[in-house]
Design a protein around this motif. Sequence first.
Motif, PDB file in Angstrom:
ATOM      1  N   GLY A   1      -3.964 -10.294  -7.841  1.00  0.00           N
ATOM      2  CA  GLY A   1      -5.842 -10.198  -7.537  1.00  0.00           C
ATOM      3  C   GLY A   1      -6.152 -11.594  -8.551  1.00  0.00           C
ATOM      4  O   GLY A   1      -6.389 -12.090  -9.087  1.00  0.00           O
TER       5      GLY A   1
ATOM      6  N   GLY B   1      -9.160 -13.423  -7.297  1.00  0.00           N
ATOM      7  CA  GLY B   1     -11.018 -13.003  -6.233  1.00  0.00           C
ATOM      8  C   GLY B   1     -11.637 -13.552  -7.923  1.00  0.00           C
ATOM      9  O   GLY B   1     -11.200 -14.652  -9.153  1.00  0.00           O
ATOM     10  N   ARG B   2     -13.097 -12.797  -8.016  1.00  0.00           N
ATOM     11  CA  ARG B   2     -13.785 -13.300  -8.641  1.00  0.00           C
ATOM     12  C   ARG B   2     -13.440 -12.908  -9.997  1.00  0.00           C
ATOM     13  O   ARG B   2     -13.569 -13.947 -10.719  1.00  0.00           O
TER      14      ARG B   2
ATOM     15  N   GLY C   1      -9.914 -12.443 -11.033  1.00  0.00           N
ATOM     16  CA  GLY C   1      -9.272 -12.122 -11.246  1.00  0.00           C
ATOM     17  C   GLY C   1      -8.265 -13.703 -12.050  1.00  0.00           C
ATOM     18  O   GLY C   1      -8.334 -14.238 -12.644  1.00  0.00           O
TER      19      GLY C   1
ATOM     20  N   ALA D   1      -6.205  -7.292 -11.454  1.00  0.00           N
ATOM     21  CA  ALA D   1      -7.365  -7.475 -11.027  1.00  0.00           C
ATOM     22  C   ALA D   1      -8.280  -8.243  -9.334  1.00  0.00           C
ATOM     23  O   ALA D   1      -8.774  -8.507  -8.718  1.00  0.00           O
TER      24      ALA D   1
ATOM     25  N   PHE E   1      -0.670  -0.207  -8.272  1.00  0.00           N
ATOM     26  CA  PHE E   1      -0.083  -1.080  -8.720  1.00  0.00           C
ATOM     27  C   PHE E   1      -0.167  -0.797 -10.525  1.00  0.00           C
ATOM     28  O   PHE E   1       1.056  -0.742 -11.356  1.00  0.00           O
TER      29      PHE E   1
ATOM     30  N   ASN F   1     -14.490  -3.575 -19.725  1.00  0.00           N
ATOM     31  CA  ASN F   1     -14.842  -5.666 -21.014  1.00  0.00           C
ATOM     32  C   ASN F   1     -16.314  -5.210 -22.642  1.00  0.00           C
ATOM     33  O   ASN F   1     -15.635  -5.658 -23.515  1.00  0.00           O
TER      34      ASN F   1
ATOM     35  N   ASP G   1     -19.304   2.266  -9.800  1.00  0.00           N
ATOM     36  CA  ASP G   1     -19.014   0.644  -8.778  1.00  0.00           C
ATOM     37  C   ASP G   1     -19.538   0.043 -10.607  1.00  0.00           C
ATOM     38  O   ASP G   1     -18.775  -0.373 -11.102  1.00  0.00           O
TER      39      ASP G   1
ATOM     40  N   PHE H   1     -21.870 -11.362 -15.909  1.00  0.00           N
ATOM     41  CA  PHE H   1     -21.013 -10.950 -16.614  1.00  0.00           C
ATOM     42  C   PHE H   1     -19.895 -11.690 -16.812  1.00  0.00           C
ATOM     43  O   PHE H   1     -19.356 -11.555 -18.286  1.00  0.00           O
TER      44      PHE H   1
ATOM     45  N   TYR I   1     -14.174 -10.647 -23.162  1.00  0.00           N
ATOM     46  CA  TYR I   1     -13.011 -10.937 -21.898  1.00  0.00           C
ATOM     47  C   TYR I   1     -11.589 -11.266 -22.458  1.00  0.00           C
ATOM     48  O   TYR I   1     -10.303 -10.830 -22.571  1.00  0.00           O
TER      49      TYR I   1
HETATM   50  N1  LIG Z   1     -15.013  -5.607 -15.809  1.00  0.00           N
HETATM   51  C1  LIG Z   1     -15.720  -6.000 -14.857  1.00  0.00           C
HETATM   52  O1  LIG Z   1     -16.424  -6.834 -15.823  1.00  0.00           O
HETATM   53  C2  LIG Z   1     -15.782  -6.910 -14.008  1.00  0.00           C
HETATM   54  C3  LIG Z   1     -16.475  -7.240 -12.794  1.00  0.00           C
HETATM   55  C4  LIG Z   1     -15.961  -7.802 -11.230  1.00  0.00           C
HETATM   56  C5  LIG Z   1     -15.207  -7.012 -10.928  1.00  0.00           C
HETATM   57  N2  LIG Z   1     -14.329  -6.137 -11.366  1.00  0.00           N
HETATM   58  C6  LIG Z   1     -13.692  -5.381 -10.300  1.00  0.00           C
HETATM   59  O2  LIG Z   1     -12.310  -6.597 -10.443  1.00  0.00           O
HETATM   60  C7  LIG Z   1     -11.769  -5.737  -9.465  1.00  0.00           C
HETATM   61  C8  LIG Z   1     -11.648  -7.291  -8.103  1.00  0.00           C
HETATM   62  O3  LIG Z   1     -12.852  -7.185  -8.197  1.00  0.00           O
HETATM   63  P1  LIG Z   1     -14.092  -8.957  -7.792  1.00  0.00           P
HETATM   64  O4  LIG Z   1     -15.194  -9.076  -7.528  1.00  0.00           O
HETATM   65  O5  LIG Z   1     -12.802  -9.732  -8.585  1.00  0.00           O
HETATM   66  O6  LIG Z   1     -13.233  -8.541  -6.199  1.00  0.00           O
HETATM   67  P2  LIG Z   1     -12.905 -10.172  -5.266  1.00  0.00           P
HETATM   68  O7  LIG Z   1     -12.709  -9.215  -4.188  1.00  0.00           O
HETATM   69  O8  LIG Z   1     -13.706 -11.363  -5.622  1.00  0.00           O
HETATM   70  O9  LIG Z   1     -11.142 -10.244  -5.666  1.00  0.00           O
HETATM   71  C9  LIG Z   1     -10.287  -9.210  -4.908  1.00  0.00           C
HETATM   72  C10 LIG Z   1      -9.244 -10.186  -5.040  1.00  0.00           C
HETATM   73  O10 LIG Z   1      -8.149  -9.060  -4.754  1.00  0.00           O
HETATM   74  C11 LIG Z   1      -7.273  -9.798  -3.591  1.00  0.00           C
HETATM   75  N3  LIG Z   1      -6.203  -8.514  -3.049  1.00  0.00           N
HETATM   76  C12 LIG Z   1      -6.916  -7.561  -2.038  1.00  0.00           C
HETATM   77  N4  LIG Z   1      -5.945  -6.969  -2.020  1.00  0.00           N
HETATM   78  C13 LIG Z   1      -4.830  -6.971  -2.516  1.00  0.00           C
HETATM   79  C14 LIG Z   1      -4.077  -6.405  -3.059  1.00  0.00           C
HETATM   80  N5  LIG Z   1      -3.261  -5.794  -2.167  1.00  0.00           N
HETATM   81  N6  LIG Z   1      -2.836  -7.386  -3.487  1.00  0.00           N
HETATM   82  C15 LIG Z   1      -3.701  -8.597  -4.441  1.00  0.00           C
HETATM   83  N7  LIG Z   1      -4.870  -8.977  -4.489  1.00  0.00           N
HETATM   84  C16 LIG Z   1      -5.052  -8.542  -3.744  1.00  0.00           C
HETATM   85  C17 LIG Z   1      -7.944 -10.952  -2.942  1.00  0.00           C
HETATM   86  O11 LIG Z   1      -7.175 -11.314  -1.826  1.00  0.00           O
HETATM   87  C18 LIG Z   1      -9.102 -11.603  -3.743  1.00  0.00           C
HETATM   88  O12 LIG Z   1      -8.431 -12.906  -3.601  1.00  0.00           O
HETATM   89  C19 LIG Z   1     -12.117  -4.513  -8.597  1.00  0.00           C
HETATM   90  O13 LIG Z   1     -11.634  -3.771  -9.165  1.00  0.00           O
HETATM   91  C20 LIG Z   1     -13.868  -4.720  -9.558  1.00  0.00           C
HETATM   92  O14 LIG Z   1     -14.402  -3.454  -9.904  1.00  0.00           O
HETATM   93  C21 LIG Z   1     -14.406  -5.039 -13.024  1.00  0.00           C
END
Ligand SMILES: NC(=O)c1ccc[n+]([C@@H]2O[C@H](COP(=O)([O-])OP(=O)(O)OC[C@H]3O[C@@H](n4cnc5c(N)ncnc54)[C@H](O)[C@@H]3O)[C@@H](O)[C@H]2O)c1
Length: 334
Positions: free
Chosen positions: A10, A12-13, A15, A71, A80, A123, A172, A279, A287
């Motif tokens: 993952g 994204g944000r 990851g 992530a 996973f 975290n 969430d 965050f 983190y």
């Molecule tokens: N601990 C924290 O402070 C915190 C903060 C934000 C998000 N999160 C958690 O992290 C997770 C991701 O959040 P985000 O905001 O980064 O989301 P996001 O949508 O920005 O990123 C998710 C990424 O995963 C990819 N993805 C989708 N399906 C997938 C799969 N099957 N295999 C691999 N990659 C895949 C997407 O293309 C995307 O790039 C969520 O569960 C969210 O609750 C935690």
Amino acid sequence: MKKINIAVLGCGRIGQMHAKNVALHEMTSLACVYDINEDFANKVATDLGVHAVTKDSEIFSNAEIDAVLVASPTDTHIEFIEKSVAANKPVLCEKPIDLDINKVNESAERLKGNNVPIQLGFNRRFDPGHQEAKKSLLNGEIGDLYQCIITSRDPGMPSWEYLQASGGQFRDMTIHDFDLARFMLGEEPVKVFAIANALIEPKLKSDLNDSDTLMIIMETASGKQCHINNSRSATYGYDQRVELFGSKGMIVSDNRKPHEVRKFAKEFVNRQEPYLNFFIERYQEAYMNEITAFAEVVLNKSQPIVNFEDGRKALVLAETAYKSVKSGRMEKID
Ligand SMILES: NC(=O)c1ccc[n+]([C@@H]2O[C@H](COP(=O)([O-])OP(=O)(O)OC[C@H]3O[C@@H](n4cnc5c(N)ncnc54)[C@H](O)[C@@H]3O)[C@@H](O)[C@H]2O)c1
């Protein structure tokens, strides 16, 4: 010292941030990254000088990879986690485990008896301020703990698309605070009372039966009290505070600013910088500390201090809060 070789799933944000932290951390190296969107994975891989894999199976079958960091979106976490455990690779998985408590319970059953470490991405337990507060509490600096008050307000509403998929504010957002409450209280809440409303974005209530503003009261078996308040949007910034009140005093783990300079002039006194944005900035050290704790778990073959069961218990509290909002009553934990 051999570095722990970690693959990140993952990009994204969160990851992207984790991948960078793993690459920079002195105890870990970034093995590779994976994202269902190959462009996202390739971008992160190029930026950090690693390769992107195109199938998750390339990670789980690779003996050179010591551990996995998940992530990706919440609905992929159970899959996973279970794949990591089957491949005998310790896993650090983002919160929440899933939005459906039944799926989490079923996964817990399947995982029973395994001892592959599963660390949950709560975290805040690793924030230096919150850790110092807990340490002082355990040292007896405020005597017996009576109350724990947690304020967590985001700096602005997320997108409508995010809200539609979020699973609701308690699962969430408050999930972090439920875990922090359990961490600080040192015992399980047994009763939960919650109120929730959509005061900022009324469409949240009418269209999604969700909230943006909520308050919770919890009590433990020994009578310790906890209050959590959350908002999806505080105009003055990301507001993250914990207060512990006990027989001998009070401890406050406060908001963070870029620096502590205060300015005074004809038009104002005590002017300070706004709080750290959100965050990724506010919990930057947390983190990194989370990665340190995970690397130590892998290195020492020990169990994480925050695990699958902590993720499950936080979700049980969220479900009980929903029950209380619906019934209008204090609800006992099932
Ligand atoms: N601990 C924290 O402070 C915190 C903060 C934000 C998000 N999160 C958690 O992290 C997770 C991701 O959040 P985000 O905001 O980064 O989301 P996001 O949508 O920005 O990123 C998710 C990424 O995963 C990819 N993805 C989708 N399906 C997938 C799969 N099957 N295999 C691999 N990659 C895949 C997407 O293309 C995307 O790039 C969520 O569960 C969210 O609750 C935690």
